[in-house]
Design a protein around this motif. Sequence first.
Motif, short mmCIF file in Angstrom:
data_model
loop_
_atom_site.label_atom_id
_atom_site.label_comp_id
_atom_site.label_asym_id
_atom_site.label_seq_id
_atom_site.Cartn_x
_atom_site.Cartn_y
_atom_site.Cartn_z
N ALA A 143 0.64 -0.82 0.11
CA ALA A 143 -0.16 -0.10 0.26
C ALA A 143 1.05 0.79 -0.27
CB ALA A 143 -1.17 -0.35 0.96
N SER A 144 0.47 2.02 -0.94
CA SER A 144 1.40 3.57 -0.45
C SER A 144 0.26 4.55 -0.30
CB SER A 144 1.47 3.69 -2.07
OG SER A 144 2.93 3.21 -2.60
N VAL A 145 1.16 5.49 0.82
CA VAL A 145 0.45 6.48 0.88
C VAL A 145 1.05 7.91 0.99
CG1 VAL A 145 -1.02 5.28 3.05
CG2 VAL A 145 1.47 6.51 3.95
N PRO A 146 0.71 8.58 1.05
CA PRO A 146 1.18 10.25 1.12
C PRO A 146 1.93 10.70 1.88
CG PRO A 146 -0.52 10.06 0.45
CD PRO A 146 -1.08 9.09 0.88
N LEU A 147 3.18 11.85 1.92
CA LEU A 147 3.97 11.20 3.00
C LEU A 147 3.80 12.45 3.75
CD1 LEU A 147 7.02 10.88 4.05
CD2 LEU A 147 7.63 13.09 2.69
N ASP A 148 2.83 13.13 3.43
CA ASP A 148 2.62 13.59 4.81
C ASP A 148 1.21 13.12 5.15
OD1 ASP A 148 2.20 16.80 4.99
OD2 ASP A 148 -0.26 16.83 4.38
N ASP A 149 0.58 12.53 4.51
CA ASP A 149 -0.12 11.64 5.54
C ASP A 149 0.45 11.38 6.30
OD1 ASP A 149 -2.39 13.46 4.43
OD2 ASP A 149 -3.25 11.04 3.22
N PHE A 150 1.47 10.03 5.67
CA PHE A 150 2.25 9.53 7.19
C PHE A 150 2.69 10.46 8.30
CE2 PHE A 150 6.66 8.00 8.18
CZ PHE A 150 6.66 6.50 8.97
N VAL A 151 3.00 11.69 7.74
CA VAL A 151 3.89 11.86 8.61
C VAL A 151 2.22 12.74 10.43
CG1 VAL A 151 5.73 14.48 8.97
CG2 VAL A 151 5.94 13.21 7.45
N ARG A 152 1.51 13.39 9.33
CA ARG A 152 1.15 13.51 10.16
C ARG A 152 -0.48 13.14 11.22
NH1 ARG A 152 0.64 19.96 9.23
NH2 ARG A 152 1.52 19.74 7.44
N GLY A 153 0.09 11.02 10.92
CA GLY A 153 -0.76 10.66 10.88
C GLY A 153 -2.54 10.53 10.95
N ARG A 154 -2.25 11.16 9.46
CA ARG A 154 -3.51 11.10 8.62
C ARG A 154 -4.12 9.44 8.11
NH1 ARG A 154 -3.37 16.75 6.85
NH2 ARG A 154 -2.05 15.58 5.16
N LEU A 155 -3.58 8.67 8.69
CA LEU A 155 -4.30 7.44 8.13
C LEU A 155 -5.45 6.74 8.92
CD1 LEU A 155 -0.50 5.79 8.09
CD2 LEU A 155 -2.06 7.26 6.04
N PRO A 156 -6.10 6.16 8.20
CA PRO A 156 -6.84 5.10 8.60
C PRO A 156 -6.59 4.64 10.04
CG PRO A 156 -7.15 4.17 6.76
CD PRO A 156 -5.32 5.00 7.21
N GLY A 157 -7.69 3.89 10.62
CA GLY A 157 -7.87 3.48 12.60
C GLY A 157 -7.74 2.10 12.24
N VAL A 158 -6.89 1.11 11.22
CA VAL A 158 -7.15 0.30 11.73
C VAL A 158 -5.63 -0.36 11.62
CG1 VAL A 158 -7.42 -1.75 9.65
CG2 VAL A 158 -9.55 0.57 9.46
N CYS A 159 -5.51 -1.06 12.39
CA CYS A 159 -4.01 -1.81 13.06
C CYS A 159 -3.29 -2.10 11.32
CB CYS A 159 -3.83 -2.54 13.85
SG CYS A 159 -2.10 -3.32 13.61
N VAL A 160 -2.12 -1.50 11.45
CA VAL A 160 -1.28 -2.62 9.55
C VAL A 160 -1.08 -3.56 9.82
CG1 VAL A 160 -1.28 0.22 9.06
CG2 VAL A 160 0.62 -0.96 10.39
N VAL A 161 -1.68 -3.92 11.15
CA VAL A 161 -0.57 -5.47 11.19
C VAL A 161 -1.92 -6.83 11.51
CG1 VAL A 161 0.78 -6.96 12.72
CG2 VAL A 161 1.67 -4.61 12.19
N THR A 162 -2.75 -5.81 12.38
CA THR A 162 -3.78 -7.03 12.37
C THR A 162 -4.90 -6.80 12.00
OG1 THR A 162 -4.46 -5.98 14.72
CG2 THR A 162 -2.73 -7.95 14.64
N GLY A 163 -5.08 -6.05 11.78
CA GLY A 163 -6.82 -4.94 10.92
C GLY A 163 -7.56 -5.79 12.07
N GLY A 164 -7.41 -5.12 13.51
CA GLY A 164 -8.35 -4.95 13.88
C GLY A 164 -8.31 -3.12 13.90
N ALA A 165 -8.80 -2.87 15.00
CA ALA A 165 -9.34 -1.17 15.01
C ALA A 165 -7.49 -0.82 15.77
CB ALA A 165 -10.52 -0.80 16.60
#
Length: 212
Positions: free
Chosen positions: A15-37
Amino acid sequence: MEPRRGGPPPDRGPASVPLDDFVRGRLPGVCVVTGGAAEVNLRVRVWAMPGWLAAGAATVWVVLAALLGVLAGPLWLSLYEVGSFGVLLAALGLTRPGAAGALPVTGVVAAHVHLRRTLAFDVGVGAAASLGLGYVAVLTLGGTGDGVRLAYGLSILGVLLGAVSLVMAAVAARSTGVRARLTRDAAGDRWVELRGVHPRFSAALDELRRVR
């Protein structure tokens, strides 16, 4: 880490995310590892160049330290270790452009990563302390047999602990199973490429993009 409760493993992909979203933490509220909240924004650092460069530089550093200790004695070994490691870190930071950001994870995943990072840091502190004590031993005991043996022992211990700390830090960086790399597209925009993310995170990321 949260245990898998049976069934086939999820099809983890990139998956690719814009650097600005990564730096500011503006990503979905889903765990990248487990898929949970997601409960925690785990601070991580991504690099534009592969990790083997840092591993190679650290290996050269350890080998040179060992050779210098044999040829020049424990005093120069301690001085070399303390000074050159800082230079090594600065050089890697200049030659490997990177950025700090956050990945959404569960509290269990965050605790697992933080424990490994803490252990690596503690071992690194032990390495620095051993090298410093080796330097002090030479200054206080002089070139006597006992002083040289003690300084050599402490300096070699510091080198070994430093190598172990680097390995532990590398393991901690990969402990989530998600690999991240800084990239740039043809238009010059910078992205963070994530590999090994949970499919629920990928789906949530696609949904977020549609909403925007």
